[in-house]
Design a protein around this motif. Sequence first.
Motif, mmCIF file in Angstrom:
data_model
loop_
_atom_site.group_PDB
_atom_site.id
_atom_site.type_symbol
_atom_site.label_atom_id
_atom_site.label_comp_id
_atom_site.label_asym_id
_atom_site.label_seq_id
_atom_site.Cartn_x
_atom_site.Cartn_y
_atom_site.Cartn_z
ATOM 1 N N ASP A 1 0.845 -1.194 0.000
ATOM 2 C CA ASP A 1 0.000 0.000 0.000
ATOM 3 C C ASP A 1 0.881 1.245 0.000
ATOM 4 O OD1 ASP A 1 -2.403 -1.418 0.048
ATOM 5 O OD2 ASP A 1 -2.427 -1.510 2.249
ATOM 6 N N PHE A 2 0.716 2.073 -1.004
ATOM 7 C CA PHE A 2 1.416 3.349 -1.062
ATOM 8 C C PHE A 2 0.490 4.387 -0.416
ATOM 9 C CE2 PHE A 2 4.183 0.995 -3.565
ATOM 10 C CZ PHE A 2 5.247 1.740 -4.054
ATOM 11 N N ASP A 3 0.753 4.697 0.852
ATOM 12 C CA ASP A 3 -0.133 5.573 1.617
ATOM 13 C C ASP A 3 -0.068 7.000 1.086
ATOM 14 O OD1 ASP A 3 -0.887 3.479 3.307
ATOM 15 O OD2 ASP A 3 0.870 3.803 4.589
ATOM 16 N N ALA A 4 -1.228 7.622 0.926
ATOM 17 C CA ALA A 4 -1.312 9.004 0.461
ATOM 18 C C ALA A 4 -1.294 9.960 1.649
ATOM 19 C CB ALA A 4 -2.586 9.200 -0.350
ATOM 20 N N HIS A 5 -0.567 11.083 1.506
ATOM 21 C CA HIS A 5 -0.457 12.085 2.569
ATOM 22 C C HIS A 5 -0.702 13.473 1.981
ATOM 23 C CE1 HIS A 5 1.530 9.020 5.107
ATOM 24 N NE2 HIS A 5 2.198 8.693 4.016
ATOM 25 N N PRO A 6 -1.320 14.350 2.743
ATOM 26 C CA PRO A 6 -1.454 15.735 2.279
ATOM 27 C C PRO A 6 -0.115 16.456 2.369
ATOM 28 C CG PRO A 6 -2.266 15.542 4.517
ATOM 29 C CD PRO A 6 -1.932 14.138 4.070
ATOM 30 N N ALA A 7 -0.038 17.614 1.738
ATOM 31 C CA ALA A 7 1.167 18.429 1.856
ATOM 32 C C ALA A 7 1.468 18.691 3.336
ATOM 33 C CB ALA A 7 0.986 19.740 1.102
ATOM 34 N N GLY A 8 2.736 18.721 3.661
ATOM 35 C CA GLY A 8 3.121 18.949 5.056
ATOM 36 C C GLY A 8 4.378 18.189 5.402
ATOM 37 N N GLN A 9 4.496 17.801 6.669
ATOM 38 C CA GLN A 9 5.711 17.159 7.144
ATOM 39 C C GLN A 9 5.713 15.672 6.812
ATOM 40 O OE1 GLN A 9 6.548 17.719 11.306
ATOM 41 N NE2 GLN A 9 8.670 17.054 11.091
ATOM 42 N N ALA A 10 6.813 15.221 6.206
ATOM 43 C CA ALA A 10 6.983 13.817 5.836
ATOM 44 C C ALA A 10 7.566 13.041 7.014
ATOM 45 C CB ALA A 10 7.893 13.713 4.624
ATOM 46 N N PRO A 11 7.586 11.696 6.928
ATOM 47 C CA PRO A 11 8.115 10.879 8.031
ATOM 48 C C PRO A 11 9.561 11.198 8.401
ATOM 49 C CG PRO A 11 6.846 9.518 6.529
ATOM 50 C CD PRO A 11 6.947 10.853 5.884
ATOM 51 N N ASP A 12 10.350 11.707 7.454
ATOM 52 C CA ASP A 12 11.751 12.023 7.756
ATOM 53 C C ASP A 12 11.936 13.475 8.168
ATOM 54 O OD1 ASP A 12 11.304 13.242 5.317
ATOM 55 O OD2 ASP A 12 13.180 12.568 4.404
ATOM 56 N N GLY A 13 10.834 14.211 8.371
ATOM 57 C CA GLY A 13 10.918 15.604 8.796
ATOM 58 C C GLY A 13 10.899 16.603 7.659
ATOM 59 N N ARG A 14 11.025 16.132 6.448
ATOM 60 C CA ARG A 14 11.006 17.024 5.290
ATOM 61 C C ARG A 14 9.621 17.650 5.143
ATOM 62 N NH1 ARG A 14 12.128 14.826 -0.896
ATOM 63 N NH2 ARG A 14 11.765 16.808 -1.985
ATOM 64 N N ILE A 15 9.550 18.921 4.743
ATOM 65 C CA ILE A 15 8.290 19.618 4.531
ATOM 66 C C ILE A 15 8.022 19.688 3.029
ATOM 67 C CG2 ILE A 15 6.965 21.716 4.920
ATOM 68 C CD1 ILE A 15 7.687 20.218 7.466
ATOM 69 N N LEU A 16 6.884 19.146 2.602
ATOM 70 C CA LEU A 16 6.512 19.173 1.192
ATOM 71 C C LEU A 16 5.327 20.101 0.982
ATOM 72 C CD1 LEU A 16 7.919 16.234 1.580
ATOM 73 C CD2 LEU A 16 6.978 15.843 -0.697
ATOM 74 N N ASP A 17 5.374 20.834 -0.133
ATOM 75 C CA ASP A 17 4.295 21.777 -0.432
ATOM 76 C C ASP A 17 3.232 21.173 -1.329
ATOM 77 O OD1 ASP A 17 5.650 21.627 -2.801
ATOM 78 O OD2 ASP A 17 6.171 23.754 -2.920
ATOM 79 N N LYS A 18 3.297 19.851 -1.544
ATOM 80 C CA LYS A 18 2.278 19.162 -2.330
ATOM 81 C C LYS A 18 2.073 17.766 -1.754
ATOM 82 C CE LYS A 18 5.693 17.828 -5.854
ATOM 83 N NZ LYS A 18 6.011 17.884 -7.309
ATOM 84 N N PRO A 19 0.961 17.110 -2.078
ATOM 85 C CA PRO A 19 0.716 15.766 -1.546
ATOM 86 C C PRO A 19 1.813 14.792 -1.952
ATOM 87 C CG PRO A 19 -1.279 16.682 -2.509
ATOM 88 C CD PRO A 19 -0.154 17.606 -2.898
ATOM 89 N N PHE A 20 1.983 13.758 -1.148
ATOM 90 C CA PHE A 20 3.013 12.764 -1.422
ATOM 91 C C PHE A 20 2.538 11.407 -0.936
ATOM 92 C CE2 PHE A 20 3.772 14.321 2.819
ATOM 93 C CZ PHE A 20 4.183 13.222 3.545
ATOM 94 N N HIS A 21 3.316 10.382 -1.212
ATOM 95 C CA HIS A 21 3.018 9.018 -0.790
ATOM 96 C C HIS A 21 4.175 8.487 0.050
ATOM 97 C CE1 HIS A 21 -0.392 8.532 -3.623
ATOM 98 N NE2 HIS A 21 0.315 9.365 -4.358
ATOM 99 N N SER A 22 3.914 7.402 0.747
ATOM 100 C CA SER A 22 4.992 6.687 1.442
ATOM 101 C C SER A 22 4.758 5.191 1.292
ATOM 102 C CB SER A 22 5.057 7.070 2.922
ATOM 103 O OG SER A 22 3.880 6.679 3.598
ATOM 104 N N ALA A 23 5.858 4.452 1.242
ATOM 105 C CA ALA A 23 5.799 2.992 1.087
ATOM 106 C C ALA A 23 6.823 2.367 2.017
ATOM 107 C CB ALA A 23 6.081 2.598 -0.362
ATOM 108 N N LYS A 24 6.362 1.486 2.883
ATOM 109 C CA LYS A 24 7.254 0.814 3.833
ATOM 110 C C LYS A 24 7.317 -0.665 3.489
ATOM 111 C CE LYS A 24 8.079 0.080 8.785
ATOM 112 N NZ LYS A 24 8.274 -1.392 8.693
ATOM 113 N N TYR A 25 8.536 -1.194 3.438
ATOM 114 C CA TYR A 25 8.685 -2.632 3.181
ATOM 115 C C TYR A 25 9.971 -3.113 3.839
ATOM 116 C CZ TYR A 25 8.174 -7.113 0.876
ATOM 117 O OH TYR A 25 7.981 -8.459 0.631
ATOM 118 N N ASP A 26 9.865 -4.224 4.567
ATOM 119 C CA ASP A 26 11.028 -4.839 5.218
ATOM 120 C C ASP A 26 11.456 -6.074 4.423
ATOM 121 O OD1 ASP A 26 10.892 -2.962 7.254
ATOM 122 O OD2 ASP A 26 9.587 -4.221 8.491
ATOM 123 N N PHE A 27 12.747 -6.207 4.210
ATOM 124 C CA PHE A 27 13.298 -7.312 3.441
ATOM 125 C C PHE A 27 14.001 -8.309 4.357
ATOM 126 C CE2 PHE A 27 13.085 -3.697 0.584
ATOM 127 C CZ PHE A 27 12.584 -4.248 -0.566
#
Length: 297
Positions: free
Chosen positions: A265-291
């Motif tokens: 699942d590629f989770d959708a996020h609104p513009a704002g603070q990303a999991p790594d602290g980065r600030i984005l001015d547009k929506p983004f996604h995140s994908a977590k996977y452990d190998f």
Amino acid sequence: MAQLEAQDLAQAVVDRMDDCQDARFKQVMTSLVKHAHAFVQDVQLTPDEWMTAIQFLTATGKMCDDKRQEFILLSDTLGISMLVVAIEQAKGAAAHKARSGVDAPTEATVQGPFYWEGAPELPLGADIGAGNPGEPCYYHGRVTDLAGQPLANCAVDVWSGDGDGFYDMQKGADAGMALRARFHTDADGNYRFWSIKPSFYPVPDDGPVGGMLHRMGRHPNRPGHMHMMLTAPGHERLTTHIFVSDSPYIDSDAVFGVRNSLIVDFDAHPAGQAPDGRILDKPFHSAKYDFRLVASA
């Protein structure tokens, strides 16, 4: 020399290999000859059809260059690449289970024709998607062995097409590398980087393999995915993808590479603070996977 009948030709070819010193090569070629002759007999292949096949293979070879491998594409679309991958991983997993009783390594899938050696080595957290078509996506997770112990300094090669479905290698002879890099896990086995959410795309269908697919009544599309190749000392190399769960063609991949365990699942996020602290001015996604990697035999 006595005349050979059609039904005797396969064995005659095999008999000519009596002096072959390579036992595995002899085994493979014996089976190949017998199956090929059986196929010709089964379909009663005509001379014109056999010449068409030769011309098809010739055209496939002529389509190959340093950025395009039409024979890999042929193998992929016939399901042979995935079969070879599955057989090899099954052998490795079975051997490890026999030694340790532990199961469930991350599944492998096809490498595909767009791997390009020499991708830039970048620090964890780097953004390889900037300036490319596609929605930003943050990828992160952990690499461990089958006992859950972190694998530090594991090389993680990543590559994908862009949001329009094109790889860098498809953008002309002068196009440089894009949307690909090599990272190394930290002391706790963590990886993280930014790229784009991959789009579905058609495999190259302007050559002989594309013509074959169309004549077979098949579509040429692959679901969106991020290629991942992981290499850690003392462990088997893993070549795999993570697939976008809501992508078109997730149930009909043209190269048969989808594995349920690799759908993410590629989770959708609104513009704002990303999991790594980065600030984005547009929506983004995140994908977590452990190998989980298998130890070398």
